[in-house]
Design a protein around this motif. Structure first.
Motif, PDB file in Angstrom:
ATOM      1  N   PHE A 139     -14.487  47.648  59.516  1.00  0.00           N
ATOM      2  CA  PHE A 139     -15.686  48.097  60.234  1.00  0.00           C
ATOM      3  C   PHE A 139     -16.304  47.002  61.095  1.00  0.00           C
ATOM      4  O   PHE A 139     -17.157  47.284  61.926  1.00  0.00           O
ATOM      5  CB  PHE A 139     -16.731  48.618  59.239  1.00  0.00           C
ATOM      6  CG  PHE A 139     -16.260  49.795  58.423  1.00  0.00           C
ATOM      7  CD1 PHE A 139     -16.281  51.083  58.941  1.00  0.00           C
ATOM      8  CD2 PHE A 139     -15.764  49.606  57.147  1.00  0.00           C
ATOM      9  CE1 PHE A 139     -15.847  52.169  58.199  1.00  0.00           C
ATOM     10  CE2 PHE A 139     -15.318  50.682  56.386  1.00  0.00           C
ATOM     11  CZ  PHE A 139     -15.356  51.968  56.911  1.00  0.00           C
ATOM     12  N   PHE A 140     -15.901  45.734  60.877  1.00  0.00           N
ATOM     13  CA  PHE A 140     -16.468  44.640  61.650  1.00  0.00           C
ATOM     14  C   PHE A 140     -15.997  44.727  63.100  1.00  0.00           C
ATOM     15  O   PHE A 140     -14.796  44.789  63.381  1.00  0.00           O
ATOM     16  CB  PHE A 140     -16.064  43.285  61.063  1.00  0.00           C
ATOM     17  CG  PHE A 140     -16.640  43.015  59.704  1.00  0.00           C
ATOM     18  CD1 PHE A 140     -17.875  43.516  59.343  1.00  0.00           C
ATOM     19  CD2 PHE A 140     -15.939  42.246  58.774  1.00  0.00           C
ATOM     20  CE1 PHE A 140     -18.409  43.270  58.083  1.00  0.00           C
ATOM     21  CE2 PHE A 140     -16.463  41.992  57.519  1.00  0.00           C
ATOM     22  CZ  PHE A 140     -17.703  42.509  57.169  1.00  0.00           C
ATOM     23  N   ASP A 141     -16.949  44.716  64.016  1.00  0.00           N
ATOM     24  CA  ASP A 141     -16.606  44.839  65.431  1.00  0.00           C
ATOM     25  C   ASP A 141     -17.310  43.797  66.292  1.00  0.00           C
ATOM     26  O   ASP A 141     -17.401  43.931  67.507  1.00  0.00           O
ATOM     27  CB  ASP A 141     -16.965  46.243  65.934  1.00  0.00           C
ATOM     28  CG  ASP A 141     -18.451  46.583  65.735  1.00  0.00           C
ATOM     29  OD1 ASP A 141     -19.211  45.714  65.254  1.00  0.00           O
ATOM     30  OD2 ASP A 141     -18.843  47.726  66.053  1.00  0.00           O
ATOM     31  N   GLY A 142     -17.810  42.747  65.653  1.00  0.00           N
ATOM     32  CA  GLY A 142     -18.508  41.705  66.392  1.00  0.00           C
ATOM     33  C   GLY A 142     -19.974  41.976  66.617  1.00  0.00           C
ATOM     34  O   GLY A 142     -20.660  41.173  67.257  1.00  0.00           O
ATOM     35  N   THR A 143     -20.486  43.094  66.081  1.00  0.00           N
ATOM     36  CA  THR A 143     -21.910  43.405  66.179  1.00  0.00           C
ATOM     37  C   THR A 143     -22.563  43.284  64.809  1.00  0.00           C
ATOM     38  O   THR A 143     -21.890  43.202  63.777  1.00  0.00           O
ATOM     39  CB  THR A 143     -22.131  44.826  66.733  1.00  0.00           C
ATOM     40  OG1 THR A 143     -21.612  45.783  65.796  1.00  0.00           O
ATOM     41  CG2 THR A 143     -21.433  45.002  68.071  1.00  0.00           C
ATOM     42  N   ALA A 144     -23.879  43.325  64.798  1.00  0.00           N
ATOM     43  CA  ALA A 144     -24.618  43.041  63.570  1.00  0.00           C
ATOM     44  C   ALA A 144     -24.595  44.184  62.558  1.00  0.00           C
ATOM     45  O   ALA A 144     -24.672  43.944  61.353  1.00  0.00           O
ATOM     46  CB  ALA A 144     -26.069  42.695  63.915  1.00  0.00           C
ATOM     47  N   LEU A 145     -24.505  45.437  63.010  1.00  0.00           N
ATOM     48  CA  LEU A 145     -24.688  46.566  62.092  1.00  0.00           C
ATOM     49  C   LEU A 145     -23.702  46.577  60.928  1.00  0.00           C
ATOM     50  O   LEU A 145     -24.133  46.723  59.771  1.00  0.00           O
ATOM     51  CB  LEU A 145     -24.618  47.890  62.859  1.00  0.00           C
ATOM     52  CG  LEU A 145     -24.841  49.153  62.000  1.00  0.00           C
ATOM     53  CD1 LEU A 145     -26.180  49.089  61.274  1.00  0.00           C
ATOM     54  CD2 LEU A 145     -24.760  50.406  62.872  1.00  0.00           C
ATOM     55  N   PRO A 146     -22.390  46.442  61.153  1.00  0.00           N
ATOM     56  CA  PRO A 146     -21.483  46.446  59.999  1.00  0.00           C
ATOM     57  C   PRO A 146     -21.796  45.320  59.007  1.00  0.00           C
ATOM     58  O   PRO A 146     -21.693  45.506  57.788  1.00  0.00           O
ATOM     59  CB  PRO A 146     -20.097  46.272  60.621  1.00  0.00           C
ATOM     60  CG  PRO A 146     -20.247  46.757  62.023  1.00  0.00           C
ATOM     61  CD  PRO A 146     -21.637  46.365  62.424  1.00  0.00           C
ATOM     62  N   MET A 147     -22.174  44.165  59.530  1.00  0.00           N
ATOM     63  CA  MET A 147     -22.483  43.030  58.661  1.00  0.00           C
ATOM     64  C   MET A 147     -23.701  43.317  57.786  1.00  0.00           C
ATOM     65  O   MET A 147     -23.645  43.175  56.555  1.00  0.00           O
ATOM     66  CB  MET A 147     -22.738  41.776  59.503  1.00  0.00           C
ATOM     67  CG  MET A 147     -23.114  40.544  58.686  1.00  0.00           C
ATOM     68  SD  MET A 147     -23.452  39.076  59.705  1.00  0.00           S
ATOM     69  CE  MET A 147     -25.083  39.480  60.347  1.00  0.00           C
ATOM     70  N   VAL A 148     -24.800  43.745  58.386  1.00  0.00           N
ATOM     71  CA  VAL A 148     -26.027  43.936  57.601  1.00  0.00           C
ATOM     72  C   VAL A 148     -25.909  45.152  56.688  1.00  0.00           C
ATOM     73  O   VAL A 148     -26.494  45.171  55.590  1.00  0.00           O
ATOM     74  CB  VAL A 148     -27.268  44.039  58.517  1.00  0.00           C
ATOM     75  CG1 VAL A 148     -27.427  42.760  59.332  1.00  0.00           C
ATOM     76  CG2 VAL A 148     -27.202  45.249  59.433  1.00  0.00           C
ATOM     77  N   ALA A 149     -25.155  46.172  57.105  1.00  0.00           N
ATOM     78  CA  ALA A 149     -24.967  47.334  56.245  1.00  0.00           C
ATOM     79  C   ALA A 149     -24.180  46.961  54.994  1.00  0.00           C
ATOM     80  O   ALA A 149     -24.497  47.417  53.873  1.00  0.00           O
ATOM     81  CB  ALA A 149     -24.247  48.450  57.008  1.00  0.00           C
ATOM     82  N   ALA A 150     -23.157  46.123  55.141  1.00  0.00           N
ATOM     83  CA  ALA A 150     -22.382  45.678  53.983  1.00  0.00           C
ATOM     84  C   ALA A 150     -23.236  44.817  53.057  1.00  0.00           C
ATOM     85  O   ALA A 150     -23.134  44.913  51.827  1.00  0.00           O
ATOM     86  CB  ALA A 150     -21.151  44.906  54.447  1.00  0.00           C
TER      87      ALA A 150
END
Length: 398
Positions: free
Chosen positions: A360-371
């Protein structure tokens, strides 16, 4: 051995593993470009390191119970030095990943043995205080290692970072030989017997308190692994920071974790272990969920993300040392095995979470903070299940 001296020596040794991670974080995008590897392939160099780091603790702990705390350190650091040289010469991402795994095997020894040495020396609040001091020394890693890595990369490319890690082992070996006493006398050493290890592991894994506390810490660690693996891409690609700018941003976020860990001992002495763990897990989960909501709403600017991660990591800084100490306290007779099993479960959990979140990591913040938020919620569910049991047991013991 004074508390300060013990903290400095153990902290420096325990920082070897984190330093091997943090130093090369600014170079992740550069490594991918140089080796022709995708983001997922480069992140696998972290995942394999974490998993090897975790699994190998299973044998370093029993070895330290059998031969004492110092001999395994010598062997593990030797493996780490050879693996670092291999990373520096890796021709492709597959070879780099393999040597990173070998690095993790060597570095694991200086995660297991300092915990066991702390348990040899102290229990209860004194152990928490020493653990917090050790973590203060380790805190140099996320603040200085990325900057050191960025500087070395500017001077000679990303491979120089691994040569520097190989060279740093000499100082670690010198400290071990000259400044670290053996804390496990011969009469307390336990022979390595598979039956004994299995029996000890069975005791630990059937102890709901040990397992619960271990996995509360594991999901906390997993959130930090997610941040480590993703932040360089988010900060450099989405927000346009340079490697040095990323290093400074990373240091600010990590400062919350290590700064608050220094308050763990006095806070637990005043308010009690169970209330502190409960409040800290709630705070960690709350900030993770709030940050995710802000990013989804389009308010996830760089200052907002950094501020919210700082606060969330501050609560996490209370969770990790207290759960470590509380999990080991009842198992002093098998402290090495308990430390290694706990460390293995935590690191492997982090590797599994990172593997699941990786696509899900795509270089944007959303996948990181959601995890990160998901890790906080899992830790919260466990805390609300396990902590009442611990509180009841302590009340009955009084």
């Amino acid at each position: 051995m004074t508390t300060l001296r013990a903290a400095l020596v153990l902290g420096f040794l325990a920082a070897v593993g984190p330093f091997a991670i943090d130093m090369y974080l600014p170079g992740l995008p550069v490594i991918g470009a140089d080796l022709g590897a995708s983001v997922a392939e480069v992140q696998m160099t972290l995942t394999f390191y974490f998993v090897a780091f975790g699994l190998s603790q299973l044998f370093w702990g029993p070895l330290s119970d059998r031969f004492g705390r110092k001999p395994p350190i010598y062997v593990g650091l030797g493996i780490f030095a050879l693996a670092s040289a291999g990373c520096a010469m890796a021709p492709d991402v597959g070879t780099l990943t393999a040597f990173r795994a070998l690095q993790g095997i060597g570095a694991a020894v200086v995660m297991v043995t300092p915990r066991a040495i702390i348990r040899d020396l102290h229990t209860g609040p004194e152990a928490t205080r020493l653990m917090a001091l050790v973590m203060l020394v380790i805190s140099v890693s996320p603040m200085l290692a990325p900057l050191a890595g960025a500087g070395l990369m500017a001077l000679g490319g990303w491979r120089v970072m691994f040569w520097a890690l190989a060279g740093a082992v000499a100082l670690s070996l010198t400290l071990t030989a000259l400044a670290l006493p053996e804390t496990l006398p011969a009469e307390r050493r336990v022979p390595i017997r598979l039956r004994t290890m299995v029996a000890g592991a069975r005791i630990l894994m059937s102890d709901a308190t040990f397992m619960g506390l271990t996995f509360i810490g594991a999901f906390g660690f997993a959130s930090f692994f997610v941040f480590i693996a993703s932040a360089s891409y988010v900060y450099t690609e989405q927000f346009g920071l340079s490697p040095v700018g990323f290093s400074l941003a990373f240091a600010v976020n990590a400062l919350g974790f290590f700064g608050m860990s220094q308050l763990a001992a006095p806070i637990t002495e005043r308010f009690g272990l169970v209330p502190v763990i409960r409040a800290a897990v709630i705070g960690f989960a709350a900030f993770g969920c709030a940050l995710t909501a802000l990013v989804v709403a389009g308010a996830g600017t760089l200052p907002v993300i950094m501020a919210m991660l700082f606060c969330g990591n501050a609560f996490l800084g209370l969770v990790v040392p207290t759960t470590m100490v509380a999990a080991l306290d009842p198992h002093g007779e098998i402290a090495g095995l308990a430390s290694s099993l706990g460390g293995t479960l935590q690191m492997v959990t982090g590797g599994v979470i990172l593997t699941l979140a990786g696509p899900f990591f795509d270089g944007t913040a959303l996948p990181m903070v959601a995890a990160i938020a998901a890790c906080g919620l899992l830790a919260l569910v466990l805390a609300l299940t396990v902590l009442p049991r611990i509180a009841r047991a302590r009340a009955m013991a009084v």
